[in-house]
Design an enzyme around this catalytic site. Sequence first.
Site, PDB file in Angstrom:
ATOM      1  N   GLU A 127       0.845  -1.187   0.000  1.00 53.25           N
ATOM      2  CA  GLU A 127       0.000   0.000   0.000  1.00 53.25           C
ATOM      3  C   GLU A 127       0.887   1.247   0.000  1.00 53.25           C
ATOM      4  O   GLU A 127       1.854   1.295   0.755  1.00 53.25           O
ATOM      5  CB  GLU A 127      -0.914   0.020   1.240  1.00 53.25           C
ATOM      6  N   GLY A 136       4.820   1.029  11.818  1.00 50.70           N
ATOM      7  CA  GLY A 136       3.375   0.825  11.874  1.00 50.70           C
ATOM      8  C   GLY A 136       2.974  -0.606  11.591  1.00 50.70           C
ATOM      9  O   GLY A 136       3.657  -1.553  11.975  1.00 50.70           O
ATOM     10  N   ALA A 137       1.857  -0.773  10.904  1.00 51.85           N
ATOM     11  CA  ALA A 137       1.312  -2.097  10.646  1.00 51.85           C
ATOM     12  C   ALA A 137       0.506  -2.043   9.363  1.00 51.85           C
ATOM     13  O   ALA A 137       0.080  -0.973   8.944  1.00 51.85           O
ATOM     14  CB  ALA A 137       0.413  -2.516  11.811  1.00 51.85           C
ATOM     15  N   MET A 138       0.329  -3.198   8.725  1.00 53.15           N
ATOM     16  CA  MET A 138      -0.367  -3.224   7.435  1.00 53.15           C
ATOM     17  C   MET A 138      -1.324  -4.392   7.378  1.00 53.15           C
ATOM     18  O   MET A 138      -0.963  -5.529   7.670  1.00 53.15           O
ATOM     19  CB  MET A 138       0.674  -3.304   6.302  1.00 53.15           C
ATOM     20  N   GLU A 192      -5.928  -3.090  12.625  1.00 53.48           N
ATOM     21  CA  GLU A 192      -5.614  -3.858  11.407  1.00 53.48           C
ATOM     22  C   GLU A 192      -6.668  -4.938  11.158  1.00 53.48           C
ATOM     23  O   GLU A 192      -6.987  -5.252  10.012  1.00 53.48           O
ATOM     24  CB  GLU A 192      -4.219  -4.492  11.513  1.00 53.48           C
TER      25      GLU A 192
HETATM   26 ZN   LIG Z   1      -5.291   1.390   8.839  1.00 50.44          ZN
END
Ligand SMILES: [Zn+2]
Length: 874
Positions: free
Chosen positions: A156, A288-290, A324
Amino acid sequence: MKITPRLSLILAASAFTGAPAFATPFSVSDAPGRLPKNVIPESYSVTVEPDAAAMTIKGRESIVLQVRSATTTIQFNSLNETLSDVRLDGKAVLKVASDDDAQLTTVTIASPVTVGTHTLSFSYAGKIETQPHGLFAQPYVSPDGKQGVLLTTQMESTDARRMFPCWDEPAFRAKFRLSATVPAEWSLVSNMPVVKRVVKAKLATTTFEATPRMPSYLVELTAGEIAEISAKNEGIDFGVWAVKGREKEGAIALANVQTILADYNDYFGYKFPLPKLDSIAIPGGFQGAMENWGAITYNDQLLLLSAASSIKNRQEAYSVQAHEMAHQWNGDLVTMAWWDDIWLNESFASWMAAKETDRRHPDWKWWEDQDADKEDAMGADARATSHSIQQHVTNELQAANSFDPQITYSKGQAILRMFEAYLGPDVFRDGIREYIKAFAFSNATTSNLWNALSAASKQDIGAIVAGWTEQAGFPLVSVAASCDATGVRTITLSQQRFLLQGIDAANSSWKVPLQIRAGADAAPQAVLLTQDKQSAPAGRCDEPLSVNAGALGFYRTHYDAATLATDTKNFGMLKDTDRIALLDDQWALVESGVDTLPTYLALAGAMGKDVDTRAWHQIAHALASIEYDERGSPGHEAFAAYARNVLRPPFEQLGWSAKADETPDVQDLRQTLIQELGSLGDEGVIDEARKRFAAFVKDHSAIPPDYQASILKIVAQYADAATFAQLRAVAAAAKDETEFRRYYSALMAVRDPALAKEATEIALSPQIPAQADALRLELIAQLAGEHQQLSWQVFRDNNERLLKPFAFDGPLIVAQYLPQAYWSGIPAAEIEAWVRAHVPKEMGPNVDRGMETVRFRLAEKDRLVRAADAFDHQ
Ligand SMILES: [Zn+2]
């Protein structure tokens, strides 16, 4: 906290009776985007052989296409890839042209391709990235001290094209069947379970089951010396993966993921549709995180918890997992049609995560905690240069910049919460369920969501919400009360756009869902403010009044003097949330010059010994900001003494030691008060912090993890060379990453200028291992608080290196956030010139935002110093 809205007469009069249009199916032709829509991918078969030593990818791809109108060209995204042996239905094509500037490949075929199903196949050579763009290599140091590297992905918004050529826009949903050939001793994770593994000498080829139809930005692949802990629950396989040796630190995350999944299955009314859900801890650089479908990646600090972790670490893990996982439905199962609607993904996931965290951990008082984020968003959105939640996106850079944390995430979350309260949680949930059911495995737009909520609530929600998502800013609601002879109160309401520097006379207006509570304990009444000078009944004039009951609204309130005086007098009996809303608003009015400093300080002073965490955070923040502005002014010491006097009563109430039955928010408050009193020069607190640190140096268990940050920070603030050397030794000896991040951050609080210079050298040194590279920028930014010139100099001299780990949001950080870090010590013109020269030209509006805050802070400082000096500190 639960609020049952009662719909006002105004609302009943505008009840929505239109047909529910939300169920109209999504058509890819309607989606904005850059690629032509005449050729649509149905399924991909992608085989990659990454070479981590050479940093290259060898790939083979076969794509089943739906040709919708006869054509001689097929166009799709690619970047840094060379295609060869390109065939359509097995026959060599006429021409292949890849353009890396446009990130496109155009294939030309000799005679027109007919309408129907065709197969495009090719081989390609690509590269492994060093930053989180596409398939990238992440170096790390393993728990046993060995250097390692793992390969993982971050697609992304528009980087799947860097790993394999594809139709890389969210509306092009397709099935992906992935195979990867890597060293045989490696493990692999992708969106779907493994179906086949073939070992050939030192290499193994792993093939994964095909995904359901999904956008390319959700494709995931991680490969390396990783290991998992796992569980099976309700037919779903859950795994938490980490660098081998650290997987056991995923135990809490593994429990969290199962709780959250069960809650979401119920809330969405739609069972998680994949056979497995992995959570993958990526060391270091990836921030962060995906939400990759079925294979969520996290920065390891957000997922793994050790004995050294604090309650804050555990809270962050739960809330980020909840965020998430909300995307597994809203984002993955139902995807926005184009990046214009990224807020649909992000605001929703943020709101849902807060709701879920609050539900499972009521003693964290999570919504009160989230009030700080809402205030931050309101600070950003009060800029004349702010932007709307929904933004037009035409290119890759704009897509990346549309992930604005304050507006896309925090404002959007607050708006959803405000409207959930307005419609009632059950009606709101019913609308969400219908929306998910109608658009599952498809894409949707903002209006589809409003239509679903309109159908569920039988009113035109789109017409009410549009003002909040399609225009920037928010209103200041002014409240003028009148009392009749028997003391019955009627309020007259009006609105204007609230800005950092006051109010805007221009004609913006909103339909404002107010929650009006008259009296300290009464249930609030929902009233939709739609007209200027609208009036509403509001209890009795001697009762306190809140028009933002529950602190649910994304607006500010300005009460007339008499009503504010009544609220101040009764401040102690108000509900926590109503007090928080009043403190937030009154402080913002003081900052913007709309109201006077004593009106706010009277509220702060009325808190007494009450121990509401968020209220005290708000007060500590306001007092600290005045104290900071007062530095170098003759009134500084008097104000610092006043601030200590305000903060001491709750601290004396709590004392230094945690009690057995204390909730986490109370412990959090103690830590805040220790830190602020220390920072304000409270001798007793500084002495005790030093004593505790001396004991900690001998035995680290002398200070529990939750208190280490605040105590070590105080010690660093007042450290001499010998103490600083001790702190430095503590940080250097830390084995656990959570610990060393905490200790290095504390070092940066040092006030002594010579030691601060040493601190900058530490921040840049190899003492910070590769996987914590992103920490360096944080450390240098922390030093800016006390040492503006030094931090600015070091930042400029090392900006490329410091920003390198922020591949995704680096330009946004520089344009919007950097100016705010240096407003107090660096001339505005100097900051602006540097920033404009270091971000792409089209980020001008982002720079304008950053610089507006700088100019506001300078003007505010001037106002606050004069007001604080004039204030009677008794
Ligand atoms: Zn998000």
